[in-house]
Design a protein around this motif. Structure first.
Motif, mmCIF file in Angstrom:
data_model
loop_
_atom_site.group_PDB
_atom_site.id
_atom_site.type_symbol
_atom_site.label_atom_id
_atom_site.label_comp_id
_atom_site.label_asym_id
_atom_site.label_seq_id
_atom_site.Cartn_x
_atom_site.Cartn_y
_atom_site.Cartn_z
ATOM 1 N N VAL A 111 0.836 -1.195 0.000
ATOM 2 C CA VAL A 111 0.000 0.000 0.000
ATOM 3 C C VAL A 111 0.873 1.248 0.000
ATOM 4 O O VAL A 111 1.824 1.350 0.781
ATOM 5 C CB VAL A 111 -0.921 0.031 1.242
ATOM 6 C CG1 VAL A 111 -1.871 1.223 1.170
ATOM 7 C CG2 VAL A 111 -1.699 -1.267 1.372
ATOM 8 N N VAL A 112 0.554 2.208 -0.869
ATOM 9 C CA VAL A 112 1.228 3.506 -0.896
ATOM 10 C C VAL A 112 0.328 4.526 -0.214
ATOM 11 O O VAL A 112 -0.860 4.621 -0.530
ATOM 12 C CB VAL A 112 1.549 3.932 -2.342
ATOM 13 C CG1 VAL A 112 2.004 5.394 -2.378
ATOM 14 C CG2 VAL A 112 2.616 3.038 -2.934
ATOM 15 N N VAL A 113 0.922 5.310 0.711
ATOM 16 C CA VAL A 113 0.162 6.260 1.522
ATOM 17 C C VAL A 113 0.930 7.581 1.579
ATOM 18 O O VAL A 113 2.161 7.576 1.685
ATOM 19 C CB VAL A 113 -0.030 5.721 2.957
ATOM 20 C CG1 VAL A 113 -1.072 6.539 3.707
ATOM 21 C CG2 VAL A 113 -0.401 4.257 2.950
ATOM 22 N N PRO A 114 0.237 8.735 1.531
ATOM 23 C CA PRO A 114 0.944 10.004 1.716
ATOM 24 C C PRO A 114 1.671 10.040 3.055
ATOM 25 O O PRO A 114 1.193 9.506 4.055
ATOM 26 C CB PRO A 114 -0.192 11.039 1.679
ATOM 27 C CG PRO A 114 -1.291 10.382 0.923
ATOM 28 C CD PRO A 114 -1.204 8.930 1.264
ATOM 29 N N CYS A 131 -2.667 -1.215 -3.652
ATOM 30 C CA CYS A 131 -3.633 -0.179 -3.320
ATOM 31 C C CYS A 131 -2.883 1.097 -2.960
ATOM 32 O O CYS A 131 -1.752 1.040 -2.476
ATOM 33 C CB CYS A 131 -4.501 -0.638 -2.141
ATOM 34 S SG CYS A 131 -5.801 0.521 -1.654
ATOM 35 N N ALA A 132 -3.506 2.241 -3.206
ATOM 36 C CA ALA A 132 -2.919 3.525 -2.809
ATOM 37 C C ALA A 132 -3.995 4.370 -2.147
ATOM 38 O O ALA A 132 -5.162 4.342 -2.541
ATOM 39 C CB ALA A 132 -2.342 4.257 -4.016
ATOM 40 N N ILE A 133 -3.600 5.107 -1.136
ATOM 41 C CA ILE A 133 -4.456 6.117 -0.524
ATOM 42 C C ILE A 133 -3.937 7.450 -1.040
ATOM 43 O O ILE A 133 -2.770 7.791 -0.857
ATOM 44 C CB ILE A 133 -4.412 6.032 1.001
ATOM 45 C CG1 ILE A 133 -4.963 4.676 1.454
ATOM 46 C CG2 ILE A 133 -5.210 7.177 1.629
ATOM 47 C CD1 ILE A 133 -4.786 4.388 2.927
ATOM 48 N N HIS A 134 -4.796 8.186 -1.717
ATOM 49 C CA HIS A 134 -4.360 9.356 -2.477
ATOM 50 C C HIS A 134 -5.157 10.587 -2.068
ATOM 51 O O HIS A 134 -6.388 10.527 -1.945
ATOM 52 C CB HIS A 134 -4.550 9.085 -3.977
ATOM 53 C CG HIS A 134 -4.256 10.258 -4.853
ATOM 54 N ND1 HIS A 134 -2.979 10.624 -5.207
ATOM 55 C CD2 HIS A 134 -5.091 11.158 -5.447
ATOM 56 C CE1 HIS A 134 -3.039 11.691 -5.981
ATOM 57 N NE2 HIS A 134 -4.290 12.045 -6.142
ATOM 58 N N VAL A 135 -4.457 11.700 -1.869
ATOM 59 C CA VAL A 135 -5.105 12.976 -1.583
ATOM 60 C C VAL A 135 -4.967 13.867 -2.811
ATOM 61 O O VAL A 135 -3.870 14.049 -3.339
ATOM 62 C CB VAL A 135 -4.481 13.657 -0.350
ATOM 63 C CG1 VAL A 135 -5.107 15.029 -0.123
ATOM 64 C CG2 VAL A 135 -4.664 12.789 0.896
ATOM 65 N N GLY A 136 -6.078 14.411 -3.274
ATOM 66 C CA GLY A 136 -6.089 15.224 -4.489
ATOM 67 C C GLY A 136 -6.906 14.540 -5.569
ATOM 68 O O GLY A 136 -7.299 13.375 -5.443
ATOM 69 N N GLU A 137 -7.164 15.272 -6.647
ATOM 70 C CA GLU A 137 -7.963 14.716 -7.734
ATOM 71 C C GLU A 137 -7.220 13.584 -8.435
ATOM 72 O O GLU A 137 -5.992 13.558 -8.479
ATOM 73 C CB GLU A 137 -8.329 15.806 -8.744
ATOM 74 C CG GLU A 137 -9.262 16.876 -8.184
ATOM 75 C CD GLU A 137 -10.623 16.328 -7.768
ATOM 76 O OE1 GLU A 137 -10.987 15.231 -8.220
ATOM 77 O OE2 GLU A 137 -11.319 17.010 -7.002
#
Length: 324
Positions: free
Chosen positions: A116-119, A161-167
């Motif tokens: 998982v990729v997370v900010p 999976c990634a948790i992404h902030v922004g459009e």
């Protein structure tokens, strides 16, 4: 991956057929090689060595009696047979996974490794509790919790999976909107020394600024909560960073005004090290998404992770904001 070779088919001598389980592993390795673009990248993603990946590829070619890849010192490309094999192998493995899932039913216990990729800020602080809950619920799963704020290449990097902030601009992924991240304008008291407390965005533009390059650099807009009036601000930042934590630290040191996620700034606001400026004006909240590649089948570890995060992220964010 380069387009298939137009050369005539090159066959290799067939050998004894390996067991079905072995063939599945060989096809999985072949798909990973093609998706990763090289044997070394595939080996890194599979957690094995390049010679092992090479041997698996050779074994699959011997089993099929076909040359699947043409390799040279600097390039690798699919043969025509390799291109057909790649498409059929994807279908076959997806069907096999669906078959296993049907047999196991809804009680399928998640297992294996989830990448998982997370900010950075969220992954270090806000989302550690939901991650802990997920791991406690599913003891047979391990998680690679990878922190960075750049875009994700799910295939090349082997990310689930990634948790992404922004459009989200990528149409090739599933994007589930789970929350909005409120943002506020803050500065240290020292920034306002000898200056009246700003009441309008025009007054903010006269102060030194910090920028969070991921979302704004030398301009942004604030919206009046009551009237909906939109006011742009243009500035030249003294410090520009891609780290939310670095932005907060620079603001606390009195280097300038900034706009940041409200939950990250609340503790410093409570301690009086930062002031909430023009509270009747707000920057647009940032959408937060769960991202993962489209597929006919997703393993239980991913399905359960997505379901839990859809439930827990909004609650964790709301609690963090309310603490202020």
């Amino acid at each position: 991956m380069p387009r298939p070779s137009k050369q005539a088919r090159s066959r290799v001598p067939a050998s004894a057929t390996p067991a079905s389980a072995d063939r599945l592993e060989l096809m999985q390795t072949f798909l990973r090689i093609v998706d990763a673009g090289s044997l070394s990248s595939a080996a890194a993603q599979l957690g094995t060595t390049q010679p092992t990946v090479s041997r698996r590829l050779q074994a699959l070619e011997r089993s099929l009696g076909l040359r699947l890849l043409q390799r040279s010192t600097h390039a690798m490309k699919l043969t025509e047979d390799g291109a057909r094999c790649y498409e059929r192998a994807k279908e076959l493995l997806a069907s096999w996974e669906l078959f296993e899932a049907d047999l196991r039913g809804a009680s399928d216990e998640p297992e294996g490794t989830l990448r998982v990729v997370v900010p950075h800020a969220f992954g270090q602080q806000l989302l550690v509790d939901p991650l802990t809950e997920y791991l406690r619920r599913h003891p047979r799963v391990s998680v690679e919790w990878l922190l960075h704020d750049r875009g994700v290449d799910f295939i090349a990097d082997g990310i689930d999976c990634a948790i992404h902030v922004g459009e989200v601009q990528d149409p090739s992924v599933v994007a589930i909107r789970v929350a909005e991240v409120p943002r506020i304008v803050v500065a240290a008291p020292s920034v306002l020394a000898g200056v009246p407390v700003p009441t309008h965005p025009d007054e903010l533009a006269r102060l030194p600024w910090l920028s969070l390059r991921t979302f704004y650099r030398n301009e942004l807009s604030l919206t009046h909560v009551a009237t909906g009036e939109v006011q742009p601000i243009v500035f030249q930042p003294r410090v520009s960073t891609d780290s939310l934590y670095a932005l907060r630290s620079a603001a606390v040191k009195g280097l300038g005004v900034c706009v940041g996620s409200a939950w990250v700034l609340q503790e410093e606001l409570q301690r009086g090290r930062l002031l909430h400026l023009v509270p009747q004006w707000q920057a647009a909240p940032l959408p937060m998404y769960l991202l993962y590649p489209y597929a006919r089948f997703h393993p239980a570890r991913l399905r359960r992770f997505v379901a839990l995060m859809r439930e827990r992220i909004p609650a964790a964010l709301a609690v963090a904001v309310r603490r202020g």
